[in-house]
Design a protein around this motif. Structure first.
Motif, PDB file in Angstrom:
ATOM      1  N   GLY A  25       0.791  -1.227   0.000  1.00 32.51           N
ATOM      2  CA  GLY A  25       0.000   0.000   0.000  1.00 32.51           C
ATOM      3  C   GLY A  25       0.819   1.270   0.000  1.00 32.51           C
ATOM      4  O   GLY A  25       0.381   2.304   0.483  1.00 32.51           O
ATOM      5  N   ASP A  26       2.018   1.184  -0.580  1.00 32.39           N
ATOM      6  CA  ASP A  26       2.858   2.373  -0.659  1.00 32.39           C
ATOM      7  C   ASP A  26       3.441   2.504  -2.057  1.00 32.39           C
ATOM      8  O   ASP A  26       3.281   1.617  -2.899  1.00 32.39           O
ATOM      9  N   ILE A  27       4.083   3.639  -2.294  1.00 28.80           N
ATOM     10  CA  ILE A  27       4.667   3.914  -3.599  1.00 28.80           C
ATOM     11  C   ILE A  27       6.155   4.184  -3.407  1.00 28.80           C
ATOM     12  O   ILE A  27       6.541   5.011  -2.580  1.00 28.80           O
ATOM     13  N   THR A  28       6.984   3.489  -4.178  1.00 26.75           N
ATOM     14  CA  THR A  28       8.420   3.725  -4.169  1.00 26.75           C
ATOM     15  C   THR A  28       8.727   4.769  -5.237  1.00 26.75           C
ATOM     16  O   THR A  28       8.320   4.614  -6.387  1.00 26.75           O
ATOM     17  N   VAL A  29       9.435   5.826  -4.855  1.00 25.24           N
ATOM     18  CA  VAL A  29       9.778   6.910  -5.776  1.00 25.24           C
ATOM     19  C   VAL A  29      11.251   6.757  -6.157  1.00 25.24           C
ATOM     20  O   VAL A  29      12.124   6.716  -5.284  1.00 25.24           O
ATOM     21  N   ILE A  30      11.505   6.656  -7.462  1.00 23.02           N
ATOM     22  CA  ILE A  30      12.859   6.438  -7.971  1.00 23.02           C
ATOM     23  C   ILE A  30      13.268   7.604  -8.861  1.00 23.02           C
ATOM     24  O   ILE A  30      12.507   8.011  -9.743  1.00 23.02           O
ATOM     25  N   ASP A  31      14.465   8.132  -8.641  1.00 21.00           N
ATOM     26  CA  ASP A  31      15.024   9.175  -9.489  1.00 21.00           C
ATOM     27  C   ASP A  31      15.298   8.555 -10.859  1.00 21.00           C
ATOM     28  O   ASP A  31      16.020   7.557 -10.964  1.00 21.00           O
ATOM     29  N   ALA A  32      14.735   9.111 -11.922  1.00 25.42           N
ATOM     30  CA  ALA A  32      14.863   8.536 -13.261  1.00 25.42           C
ATOM     31  C   ALA A  32      16.273   8.665 -13.829  1.00 25.42           C
ATOM     32  O   ALA A  32      16.634   7.940 -14.746  1.00 25.42           O
ATOM     33  N   VAL A  33      17.080   9.576 -13.294  1.00 23.97           N
ATOM     34  CA  VAL A  33      18.443   9.763 -13.785  1.00 23.97           C
ATOM     35  C   VAL A  33      19.422   8.854 -13.049  1.00 23.97           C
ATOM     36  O   VAL A  33      20.173   8.099 -13.659  1.00 23.97           O
ATOM     37  N   THR A  34      19.385   8.889 -11.723  1.00 28.33           N
ATOM     38  CA  THR A  34      20.342   8.103 -10.925  1.00 28.33           C
ATOM     39  C   THR A  34      19.861   6.683 -10.666  1.00 28.33           C
ATOM     40  O   THR A  34      20.649   5.831 -10.269  1.00 28.33           O
ATOM     41  N   LEU A  35      18.555   6.443 -10.842  1.00 31.06           N
ATOM     42  CA  LEU A  35      17.914   5.162 -10.551  1.00 31.06           C
ATOM     43  C   LEU A  35      18.041   4.765  -9.082  1.00 31.06           C
ATOM     44  O   LEU A  35      18.020   3.593  -8.738  1.00 31.06           O
ATOM     45  N   LYS A  36      18.117   5.759  -8.220  1.00 35.52           N
ATOM     46  CA  LYS A  36      18.160   5.528  -6.778  1.00 35.52           C
ATOM     47  C   LYS A  36      16.807   5.878  -6.171  1.00 35.52           C
ATOM     48  O   LYS A  36      16.123   6.802  -6.611  1.00 35.52           O
ATOM     49  N   VAL A  37      16.448   5.114  -5.119  1.00 33.70           N
ATOM     50  CA  VAL A  37      15.196   5.375  -4.420  1.00 33.70           C
ATOM     51  C   VAL A  37      15.297   6.706  -3.686  1.00 33.70           C
ATOM     52  O   VAL A  37      16.254   6.944  -2.939  1.00 33.70           O
TER      53      VAL A  37
END
Length: 185
Positions: A25-37
């Motif tokens: 029930g949560d959303i993981t947010v990932i930086d599209a450039v670094t691919l880090k959470v």
């Protein structure tokens, strides 16, 4: 990511990838450039597909709560919930930027919702077992595939929403992708 990731959405306003985790029930947010959470956003419920407005809002269908969670992608937090009255098990979702409306595919039809305030504008009948939803800004039409009966609902979202066609596809075909540069759908 969290438990049972089910869908992803890209938010151009923040250059982030949002992974909807149905099990946790949560959303993981990932930086599209670094691919880090970058963060984890708690929403609650069984999360399905999400649609970005491109300006800092992400709309996510919550299947077991029959609502749309509205996420501020810049603050990375839940800010609103829009109830989908009469909508059972929302899955696919699309955002129509020209009219600021959300198309939410439900197990029992489609809900058209005003993005700014969550007001439900229309409920339309479509095929059985829909899972995806798309919006084509060039044609100003939404497309909702239904795998149960093998149909693709073509929906006019602007003005008074209506199903303008039901195209036969194949049983089981319930997800879709759109090439925004293609001359044909």
């Amino acid at each position: 990511t969290g438990k049972k990731p089910d869908a992803i959405a890209y938010d151009p306003a923040t250059s982030t990838i949002w992974v909807m985790n149905a099990g946790s029930g949560d959303i993981t947010v990932i930086d599209a450039v670094t691919l880090k959470v970058k963060a984890t956003v708690t929403v609650g419920g069984s999360l399905e597909l999400g649609a970005s407005d491109g300006k800092g809002r992400l709309y996510v269908n919550v299947e077991d709560r029959n609502d749309v969670a509205v996420i501020d992608t810049k603050a990375m937090k839940l800010v609103l919930r829009f109830p989908l009255k009469g909508c059972d098990g929302p899955t696919g979702i699309a955002y129509a930027p020209d009219v600021h409306r959300i198309v939410s595919a439900c197990a029992n039809g489609v809900a058209i919702v005003s993005a700014p305030d969550g007001h439900q504008i229309a409920r339309l009948a479509i095929g059985t077992r829909p899972d995806g939803a798309l919006y084509d800004p060039m044609r100003k039409l939404s497309f909702v595939p239904s795998g149960g009966d093998g149909t693709l609902a073509v929906i006019r979202v602007a003005g008074k929403p209506e199903v303008v066609a039901q195209v036969k596809t194949a049983k089981g075909a319930r997800t879709a992708a759109l090439d925004p540069e293609a001359e044909q759908v």
